[in-house]
Write a protein that holds these residues in place. Structure first.
Motif, PDB file in Angstrom:
ATOM      1  N   LEU A   1      47.808 -10.355  46.120  1.00  0.00           N
ATOM      2  CA  LEU A   1      49.160  -9.800  46.190  1.00  0.00           C
ATOM      3  C   LEU A   1      49.576  -9.234  44.840  1.00  0.00           C
ATOM      4  CD1 LEU A   1      52.003 -11.498  48.161  1.00  0.00           C
ATOM      5  CD2 LEU A   1      52.466 -10.514  45.920  1.00  0.00           C
TER       6      LEU A   1
ATOM      7  N   THR B   1      46.648 -16.143  48.845  1.00  0.00           N
ATOM      8  CA  THR B   1      46.828 -14.687  48.874  1.00  0.00           C
ATOM      9  C   THR B   1      47.463 -14.145  47.600  1.00  0.00           C
ATOM     10  OG1 THR B   1      49.071 -14.704  49.851  1.00  0.00           O
ATOM     11  CG2 THR B   1      47.194 -14.839  51.377  1.00  0.00           C
TER      12      THR B   1
ATOM     13  N   GLU C   1      53.349 -12.180  53.791  1.00  0.00           N
ATOM     14  CA  GLU C   1      52.313 -13.212  53.868  1.00  0.00           C
ATOM     15  C   GLU C   1      52.826 -14.445  54.597  1.00  0.00           C
ATOM     16  OE1 GLU C   1      49.288 -12.818  53.318  1.00  0.00           O
ATOM     17  OE2 GLU C   1      49.375 -10.889  52.291  1.00  0.00           O
TER      18      GLU C   1
ATOM     19  N   PHE D   1      48.863 -19.336  52.207  1.00  0.00           N
ATOM     20  CA  PHE D   1      49.764 -18.409  51.521  1.00  0.00           C
ATOM     21  C   PHE D   1      49.455 -18.352  50.031  1.00  0.00           C
ATOM     22  CE2 PHE D   1      53.629 -18.232  48.907  1.00  0.00           C
ATOM     23  CZ  PHE D   1      54.060 -16.948  49.177  1.00  0.00           C
TER      24      PHE D   1
END
Length: 313
Positions: A121, A117, A163, A114
């Protein structure tokens, strides 16, 4: 003064809890093993600051201290998030009688993925911010958009929640999404897939379902619903879950206030959906749908030559 009343209430509440656990066949929860909504709210605030430090971080932050703040805050947020992920996995184990090995390591790995990302993002959110700024003549600056637009706040939460959903943490994702829902009135399920440059203007009452797919540069106004048309049940009479049941909206679509689009239908690229229409069929690319055209289409159904070119419902 209230001792006797409090004792009676405590006894009755215990009875209610025990009755609930008996009906649900849940007897093995010695300690709290559920994710904490308060902890997720704290993480949400920290991650907003990590993504937009000088706008959504602490008021005394200076640019020369950004990296330190981001690193320190991100470390705290990820540690809390990993602990909550472990709670979700333990809860799932008990609820579904599973036996997931090494839960803490699995939770930590999911949160590590996570974290990886977050740069992408942030880049994605920048496209949403620019879409709002360029799409609203009342917007004075991109800073105003980030600081005050409910659609942007909802998308920050959604993109974080999505996510987590992808990493197999749907309960954490749902809590994160519902925090934004409560604050903005915009209800986006974390499973929904939303492309870059999304602009949710005003936003109150917008509902976007779990399996909705939204393309790039889509503009959505208040009270729009991208929902399911029907809810089939399995042999035991329970609602079937996770099957594709929400609309697919292609690139460059505009959906005006109050429109309701239901079922696994496709709204073609560049279409404009007028306010307060009800759509349960595909809409071709480049079409314009409005109340008058929908009414005319109903009156001329069965005689296509009598319908105007912009009738597509």
């Amino acid at each position: 003064m209230f001792e006797m009343t409090i004792a009676d209430v405590v006894d009755e509440l215990r009875g209610v809890r025990e009755s609930w656990r008996e009906r649900q066949e849940r007897h093995d929860f010695a300690n709290r093993e559920f994710p904490s909504r308060d902890a997720i709210a704290q993480v949400a605030a920290q991650l907003r600051g990590v993504l937009f430090p000088l706008r959504l971080g602490p008021p005394d932050l200076r640019q020369e201290n950004e990296d330190f703040y981001v690193g320190h805050t991100l470390s705290q947020a990820l540690q809390t998030l990993a602990a909550q992920a472990g709670n979700e996995l333990r809860f799932r184990n008990r609820l579904f009688a599973q036996n997931t090995p090494d839960i803490d390591a699995q939770a930590g790995e999911a949160i590590r993925r996570f974290a990886g990302t977050l740069p992408g993002l942030r880049r994605l959110l920048d496209t949403d911010v620019l879409a709002a700024y360029h799409g609203d003549p009342a917007a004075r600056s991109v800073d105003e958009v980030v600081l005050s637009y409910p659609g942007v706040l909802a998308l920050i939460h959604h993109r974080l929640a999505h996510e987590l959903y992808v990493q197999g943490l749907p309960l954490l994702a749902r809590i994160l999404a519902e925090l934004a829902h409560g604050e903005t009135g915009i209800d986006i399920h974390p499973g929904a897939q939303i492309g870059s440059g999304c602009f949710i203007d005003h936003g109150t009452g917008v509902v976007i379902g779990e399996t909705a797919i939204i393309g790039k540069n889509v503009r959505i106004y208040q009270a729009v619903t991208l929902g399911a048309k029907r809810f089939p049940k399995d042999a035991q009479g329970h609602l079937q879950k996770s099957w594709p049941r929400h609309p697919m909206v292609e690139d460059d679509v505009v959906i005006y206030a109050g429109a309701t689009i239901l079922g696994r239908v496709t709204i073609g690229a560049g279409a404009v959906i007028g306010g307060n229409v009800w759509i349960t069929h595909d809409v071709p690319a480049g079409s314009h749908v409005h109340q008058a055209s929908v009414q005319h289409e109903r009156n001329t159904r069965g005689n296509p030559s009598a319908a105007p070119a912009d009738v597509v419902v």
